[in-house]
Design an enzyme around this catalytic site. Structure first.
Site, mmCIF file in Angstrom:
data_model
loop_
_atom_site.group_PDB
_atom_site.id
_atom_site.type_symbol
_atom_site.label_atom_id
_atom_site.label_comp_id
_atom_site.label_asym_id
_atom_site.label_seq_id
_atom_site.Cartn_x
_atom_site.Cartn_y
_atom_site.Cartn_z
ATOM 1 N N SER A 91 -12.043 2.042 -2.890
ATOM 2 C CA SER A 91 -12.252 2.714 -4.179
ATOM 3 C C SER A 91 -13.675 3.221 -4.393
ATOM 4 O O SER A 91 -14.094 3.444 -5.528
ATOM 5 C CB SER A 91 -11.853 1.785 -5.331
ATOM 6 O OG SER A 91 -10.482 1.451 -5.251
ATOM 7 N N ALA A 139 -11.878 2.630 3.675
ATOM 8 C CA ALA A 139 -10.843 1.782 3.093
ATOM 9 C C ALA A 139 -9.986 2.541 2.079
ATOM 10 O O ALA A 139 -10.215 3.726 1.796
ATOM 11 C CB ALA A 139 -11.484 0.564 2.442
ATOM 12 N N HIS A 140 -9.029 1.836 1.496
ATOM 13 C CA HIS A 140 -8.046 2.467 0.614
ATOM 14 C C HIS A 140 -8.684 3.019 -0.662
ATOM 15 O O HIS A 140 -9.605 2.458 -1.219
ATOM 16 C CB HIS A 140 -6.896 1.519 0.273
ATOM 17 C CG HIS A 140 -7.295 0.203 -0.313
ATOM 18 N ND1 HIS A 140 -6.412 -0.823 -0.473
ATOM 19 C CD2 HIS A 140 -8.474 -0.254 -0.772
ATOM 20 C CE1 HIS A 140 -7.019 -1.854 -1.006
ATOM 21 N NE2 HIS A 140 -8.274 -1.535 -1.203
ATOM 22 N N ASN A 141 -8.182 4.170 -1.064
ATOM 23 C CA ASN A 141 -8.566 4.850 -2.306
ATOM 24 C C ASN A 141 -10.008 5.348 -2.329
ATOM 25 O O ASN A 141 -10.530 5.683 -3.392
ATOM 26 C CB ASN A 141 -8.302 3.956 -3.517
ATOM 27 C CG ASN A 141 -6.817 3.747 -3.764
ATOM 28 O OD1 ASN A 141 -6.246 2.749 -3.333
ATOM 29 N ND2 ASN A 141 -6.187 4.697 -4.447
ATOM 30 N N GLN A 154 0.868 -1.182 0.000
ATOM 31 C CA GLN A 154 0.000 0.000 0.000
ATOM 32 C C GLN A 154 0.905 1.233 0.000
ATOM 33 O O GLN A 154 1.409 1.648 1.038
ATOM 34 C CB GLN A 154 -0.924 -0.028 1.207
ATOM 35 C CG GLN A 154 -1.736 -1.314 1.331
ATOM 36 C CD GLN A 154 -2.754 -1.474 0.225
ATOM 37 O OE1 GLN A 154 -3.659 -0.641 0.071
ATOM 38 N NE2 GLN A 154 -2.647 -2.544 -0.550
#
Length: 337
Positions: free
Chosen positions: A258, A238-240, A197
């Site tokens: 995302s 969460a990520h993005n 990450q």
């Protein structure tokens, strides 16, 4: 300290119905107010409390017409006017003197602006930059090359990992973790292998994040919390993920990777959002909804979420099933089936 009703009207504006010389010594909710205190009324579902309140005065809407014994101050925004009175009666805010506590650890390469306060046992890593008038609470950790703007308040025991970007006037409450690794793994030779990450978290100006929230760093690029967003306690981002300006997210919501969330979105408590979808501007999502597809605008509820009116209709149908089954059985009995 006491304030007369006339003084309150002079401060808040509006129209006074009552004795201008009456002294107010405190502020409380309709149910808890006692003689000498002021309260406020905005929602008709609290009309029973209004009729029973012991408050000496009440902020009410400009078009208020309910007969009450208490004095009235009619204003366009009773809740806001009440808040200003609460601030007058509240204890003075807690302040933190500028400077670095001897027990804090600040790397020599970290850059601190003017009037920065670093509280006991905080850790400021190499290359970090902290803007003027910001407060880093006791036991908080600021990672390598993280940038924090001016007038931020980072409460005790917050973790902000490396290379995060925090704007100005940001508030982050205790226990929150910004910049932990996104949850990314790939099956290789029958085993889960970690996907690095490598991105950052960017939090823009005037954001507030509640206690024990988690905002993961991007796999690449950025997880982005835009200007004016308000995030409640125990929210997972969460990520993005991208969250648009002035969106509000209530407690225990989980947003998968995302997801793109627009501006001025309202998300109720315990909402779950699957990854890689879009939620458009001005959408409202009811508590405990499950969002499994792109949605845009209007009110949505249920799991999977549908437009609010459709959700209400479905609930009504389900509640009628018992009577429907009984009717079918009666018809079958008459037909000898």
């Amino acid at each position: 300290m006491g304030l007369t009703l006339q003084q309150l009207v002079d401060n808040a504006g509006g129209e006074l119905i009552g004795d201008p010389t009456l002294t107010i010594t405190g502020a409380a909710s309709l149910s808890e107010a006692t003689p000498g205190e002021i309260s406020f009324f905005t929602n008709r579902k609290y009309i029973a409390l209004l009729r029973k309140t012991r408050a000496s005065a009440i902020f009410v809407p400009s078009d208020f017409a309910e007969p009450v014994n208490a004095a009235q101050i009619r204003v366009s925004n009773p809740a806001k006017a009440f808040e200003q009175v609460v601030l007058k009666f509240a204890p003075k805010p807690i302040t933190f003197a500028p400077g670095t506590h001897p027990s804090a650890i600040v790397h020599p390469s970290a850059q601190l602006g003017e009037r920065v306060s670093i509280q006991p046992l905080a850790v400021i890593e190499a290359g970090a930059k902290i803007g003027d008038d910001s407060i880093i609470g006791a036991g908080s950790y600021i990672g390598q090359e993280t940038v924090i703007g001016s007038a931020c308040h980072i409460y005790p025991n917050v973790t902000i990992r490396e290379r995060s970007r925090i704007g100005s006037r940001v508030i982050i409450h205790s226990g929150t973790v910004v910049g932990a690794d996104g949850f990314g793994f790939e099956m290789v030779d029958g085993r889960h292998q970690k996907i690095q990450q490598l991105g950052i978290v960017q939090i823009d100006d005037d954001v507030e994040i509640g206690a024990n929230a988690t905002i993961d760093r991007a796999r690449f690029g950025r997880t982005w919390i835009q200007e004016g967003v308000k995030i409640d306690n125990l929210v997972q981002i969460a990520h993005n993920v991208v969250i648009g300006k002035n969106t509000v997210i209530a407690a225990q919501t989980g947003i998968a990777g995302s997801v793109q969330i627009g501006q001025r979105v309202l998300i109720g408590g315990q909402v779950g959002v699957i990854g890689h979808i879009e939620i458009g501007d001005n959408t409202a999502i009811g508590a405990q909804s499950g969002i499994s597809k792109n949605i845009s605008g209007g009110a949505w509820w249920a799991s999977p979420a549908v437009p609010l009116e459709e959700a209400k209709q479905q609930i009504a149908w389900v509640r009628r099933l018992g009577k429907l089954v009984a009717r079918v059985k009666e018809i079958e009995k008459k037909l000898g089936l």
